[in-house]
Design a protein around this motif. Sequence first.
Motif, PDB file in Angstrom:
ATOM      1  N   ASP A  22      46.933  41.864  35.921  1.00  0.00           N
ATOM      2  CA  ASP A  22      46.060  40.701  35.797  1.00  0.00           C
ATOM      3  C   ASP A  22      46.490  39.595  36.768  1.00  0.00           C
ATOM      4  O   ASP A  22      45.658  39.001  37.445  1.00  0.00           O
ATOM      5  CB  ASP A  22      46.051  40.162  34.365  1.00  0.00           C
ATOM      6  N   THR A  23      47.781  39.327  36.817  1.00  0.00           N
ATOM      7  CA  THR A  23      48.297  38.304  37.719  1.00  0.00           C
ATOM      8  C   THR A  23      48.072  38.728  39.168  1.00  0.00           C
ATOM      9  O   THR A  23      47.697  37.912  40.011  1.00  0.00           O
ATOM     10  CB  THR A  23      49.797  38.050  37.465  1.00  0.00           C
ATOM     11  N   GLN A  24      48.263  39.980  39.433  1.00  0.00           N
ATOM     12  CA  GLN A  24      48.042  40.501  40.781  1.00  0.00           C
ATOM     13  C   GLN A  24      46.579  40.311  41.188  1.00  0.00           C
ATOM     14  O   GLN A  24      46.283  39.857  42.291  1.00  0.00           O
ATOM     15  CB  GLN A  24      48.417  41.981  40.821  1.00  0.00           C
ATOM     16  N   ALA A  25      45.669  40.620  40.288  1.00  0.00           N
ATOM     17  CA  ALA A  25      44.243  40.471  40.568  1.00  0.00           C
ATOM     18  C   ALA A  25      43.868  38.995  40.754  1.00  0.00           C
ATOM     19  O   ALA A  25      43.057  38.658  41.627  1.00  0.00           O
ATOM     20  CB  ALA A  25      43.417  41.086  39.443  1.00  0.00           C
ATOM     21  N   GLY A  34      45.783  36.704  41.922  1.00  0.00           N
ATOM     22  CA  GLY A  34      46.281  36.339  43.241  1.00  0.00           C
ATOM     23  C   GLY A  34      45.334  36.776  44.338  1.00  0.00           C
ATOM     24  O   GLY A  34      45.056  36.021  45.275  1.00  0.00           O
ATOM     25  N   GLN A  35      44.808  37.968  44.216  1.00  0.00           N
ATOM     26  CA  GLN A  35      43.857  38.460  45.201  1.00  0.00           C
ATOM     27  C   GLN A  35      42.581  37.622  45.183  1.00  0.00           C
ATOM     28  O   GLN A  35      42.024  37.316  46.237  1.00  0.00           O
ATOM     29  CB  GLN A  35      43.540  39.930  44.941  1.00  0.00           C
ATOM     30  N   THR A  36      42.153  37.236  44.002  1.00  0.00           N
ATOM     31  CA  THR A  36      40.961  36.390  43.876  1.00  0.00           C
ATOM     32  C   THR A  36      41.199  35.027  44.513  1.00  0.00           C
ATOM     33  O   THR A  36      40.333  34.516  45.232  1.00  0.00           O
ATOM     34  CB  THR A  36      40.581  36.225  42.390  1.00  0.00           C
ATOM     35  N   ASP A  37      42.355  34.443  44.268  1.00  0.00           N
ATOM     36  CA  ASP A  37      42.675  33.138  44.863  1.00  0.00           C
ATOM     37  C   ASP A  37      42.691  33.218  46.386  1.00  0.00           C
ATOM     38  O   ASP A  37      42.209  32.311  47.068  1.00  0.00           O
ATOM     39  CB  ASP A  37      44.026  32.633  44.359  1.00  0.00           C
ATOM     40  N   GLN A  38      43.231  34.312  46.910  1.00  0.00           N
ATOM     41  CA  GLN A  38      43.250  34.495  48.358  1.00  0.00           C
ATOM     42  C   GLN A  38      41.829  34.571  48.909  1.00  0.00           C
ATOM     43  O   GLN A  38      41.509  33.954  49.923  1.00  0.00           O
ATOM     44  CB  GLN A  38      43.979  35.784  48.732  1.00  0.00           C
ATOM     45  N   ALA A  39      40.986  35.312  48.231  1.00  0.00           N
ATOM     46  CA  ALA A  39      39.605  35.468  48.674  1.00  0.00           C
ATOM     47  C   ALA A  39      38.870  34.135  48.645  1.00  0.00           C
ATOM     48  O   ALA A  39      38.117  33.811  49.567  1.00  0.00           O
ATOM     49  CB  ALA A  39      38.885  36.488  47.799  1.00  0.00           C
ATOM     50  N   LYS A  40      39.108  33.348  47.607  1.00  0.00           N
ATOM     51  CA  LYS A  40      38.478  32.021  47.523  1.00  0.00           C
ATOM     52  C   LYS A  40      38.895  31.148  48.693  1.00  0.00           C
ATOM     53  O   LYS A  40      38.065  30.480  49.303  1.00  0.00           O
ATOM     54  CB  LYS A  40      38.865  31.321  46.212  1.00  0.00           C
ATOM     55  N   GLY A  41      40.187  31.126  48.979  1.00  0.00           N
ATOM     56  CA  GLY A  41      40.693  30.333  50.087  1.00  0.00           C
ATOM     57  C   GLY A  41      40.085  30.762  51.407  1.00  0.00           C
ATOM     58  O   GLY A  41      39.677  29.925  52.227  1.00  0.00           O
ATOM     59  N   ASN A  42      39.988  32.059  51.605  1.00  0.00           N
ATOM     60  CA  ASN A  42      39.403  32.578  52.844  1.00  0.00           C
ATOM     61  C   ASN A  42      37.922  32.244  52.957  1.00  0.00           C
ATOM     62  O   ASN A  42      37.439  31.891  54.038  1.00  0.00           O
ATOM     63  CB  ASN A  42      39.611  34.091  52.938  1.00  0.00           C
ATOM     64  N   LEU A  43      37.196  32.352  51.858  1.00  0.00           N
ATOM     65  CA  LEU A  43      35.770  32.022  51.868  1.00  0.00           C
ATOM     66  C   LEU A  43      35.539  30.545  52.170  1.00  0.00           C
ATOM     67  O   LEU A  43      34.631  30.187  52.921  1.00  0.00           O
ATOM     68  CB  LEU A  43      35.122  32.373  50.531  1.00  0.00           C
ATOM     69  N   LYS A  44      36.363  29.692  51.582  1.00  0.00           N
ATOM     70  CA  LYS A  44      36.232  28.260  51.837  1.00  0.00           C
ATOM     71  C   LYS A  44      36.505  27.952  53.304  1.00  0.00           C
ATOM     72  O   LYS A  44      35.811  27.134  53.914  1.00  0.00           O
ATOM     73  CB  LYS A  44      37.184  27.467  50.941  1.00  0.00           C
ATOM     74  N   GLN A  45      37.506  28.612  53.881  1.00  0.00           N
ATOM     75  CA  GLN A  45      37.814  28.399  55.293  1.00  0.00           C
ATOM     76  C   GLN A  45      36.645  28.846  56.160  1.00  0.00           C
ATOM     77  O   GLN A  45      36.274  28.160  57.120  1.00  0.00           O
ATOM     78  CB  GLN A  45      39.086  29.148  55.693  1.00  0.00           C
TER      79      GLN A  45
END
Length: 57
Positions: free
Chosen positions: A30-33, A35-46
């Motif tokens: 769950d924590t791993q997932a 983290g992946q979601t947070d990374q994707a959000k950051g990339n999308l915002k960029q």
Amino acid sequence: MSAVDKAKNKVEELAGKAKEKVGEATGDRDTQAEGQTDQAKGNLKQAGEKVKDAFKD
């Protein structure tokens, strides 16, 4: 893209990477997932900020 927005997005991406690594180390999928979601959000915002910048010029 403002420098503040860039920094916030990068922090979100890096926090996501860290959270993913913690999840991997502890076997917590769950924590791993998250983290992946947070990374994707950051990339999308960029990416969104880059599109805004392209239309400004």
